[in-house]
Design an enzyme around this catalytic site. Structure first.
Site, mmCIF file in Angstrom:
data_model
loop_
_atom_site.group_PDB
_atom_site.id
_atom_site.type_symbol
_atom_site.label_atom_id
_atom_site.label_comp_id
_atom_site.label_asym_id
_atom_site.label_seq_id
_atom_site.Cartn_x
_atom_site.Cartn_y
_atom_site.Cartn_z
ATOM 1 C CG ASP A 275 39.376 42.398 33.755
ATOM 2 O OD1 ASP A 275 40.589 42.112 34.505
ATOM 3 O OD2 ASP A 275 39.030 43.587 33.243
ATOM 4 N N GLY A 276 37.624 38.650 35.371
ATOM 5 C CA GLY A 276 36.491 38.166 36.064
ATOM 6 C C GLY A 276 37.147 36.995 37.437
#
Length: 256
Positions: A45-46
């Site tokens: 997700d980062g």
């Protein structure tokens, strides 16, 4: 989407993501993001947030595959059936928050946030914050470790860890959630219309300094932060039908 879309693959620096990048570009070729029909992001997700910040202005849909520690915004990683998966993918249109921060030094910094904007104390002393909504003061003084303003897409992340609500995608609302509030003790935050302009004023910035972070972009020693939903920017994420973002957000509310 065309039958054989032009794909720009982007990957995090992890070994697993770099191996997948090599394999997928060998199978499907590679083109520049500006020339692509779709971006495929390989990571967690980062890295997806990095991709949206770096390439969101191009207006290209982004299909993510999980090759990281957290993958709420990603699809499962499989390599053999990528093209039919992209063809069947369902879009989720996200509208980020726009943040404007003013610092003690008088500088003004702007940034977008697809997950959340968070204000945090910089020292051992709690932050003292005033909260205005659409120009009207709603909370004269919040004494807390900080406060979060979260989108629906980000509501299952830091916001949820701070005991904020999970928001349905497309509901047109954002979550305002305090972090470890000391005063008022019973205030647990609010759910606001997404178009609300939220302004935080740091009441004692020299004795009690505060930083603000829009996703991963941090600004230190702020005195005032204004946030509203972007009227110009949107991004489109693509999800496998069986794992679309709306269903994931709904399912999170029934995890026990």
């Amino acid at each position: 989407m065309t039958a054989s879309p032009r794909i720009a693959f982007v990957a995090s620096q992890s070994e697993e993501a770099q191996r997948a990048l090599s394999t997928l570009t060998g199978l499907h070729g590679q083109c520049e993001p500006a020339d692509a029909d779709v971006l495929v992001a390989l990571g967690g997700d980062g890295f997806m947030l990095q991709t949206l910040h770096r390439h969101g202005h191009l207006g290209k849909p982004v299909y993510g595959m999980k090759l990281g520690t957290v993958g709420f915004l990603m699809n499962q990683h499989r390599q053999g059936d990528l093209l039919p998966r992209i063809a069947r993918a369902e879009p989720a249109v996200l509208r980020p928050l726009e943040m404007t921060a003013e610092t003690e030094a008088g500088t003004r910094v702007t940034s977008l946030a697809y997950n959340e904007v968070s204000l945090l104390r910089q020292t051992r002393q709690a932050a003292h914050l005033r909260i205005d909504l659409n120009g009207t003061t709603r909370l004269e003084e919040l004494v807390a470790d900080g406060v979060i303003l979260s989108t629906a897409a980000g509501s299952t992340a830091y916001n949820f860890s701070a005991h904020g609500p999970i928001l349905p995608l497309g509901a047109g609302v954002v979550a305002l959630t305090p972090i470890a509030p000391f005063r008022p003790r019973r205030w647990r935050g609010a759910i606001l219309r997404a178009e609300t302009e939220v302004r935080f004023r740091v009441l004692d910035p020299y004795k009690r300094p505060v930083s603000v972070t829009a996703d991963s972009h941090e600004v230190r020693d702020v005195v005032e932060v204004t946030i509203h939903e972007s009227r110009e920017h949107t991004v489109t994420l693509l999800f496998d039908p069986e794992h679309n973002l709306e269903e994931r957000i709904l399912s999170e509310q029934f995890v026990v």
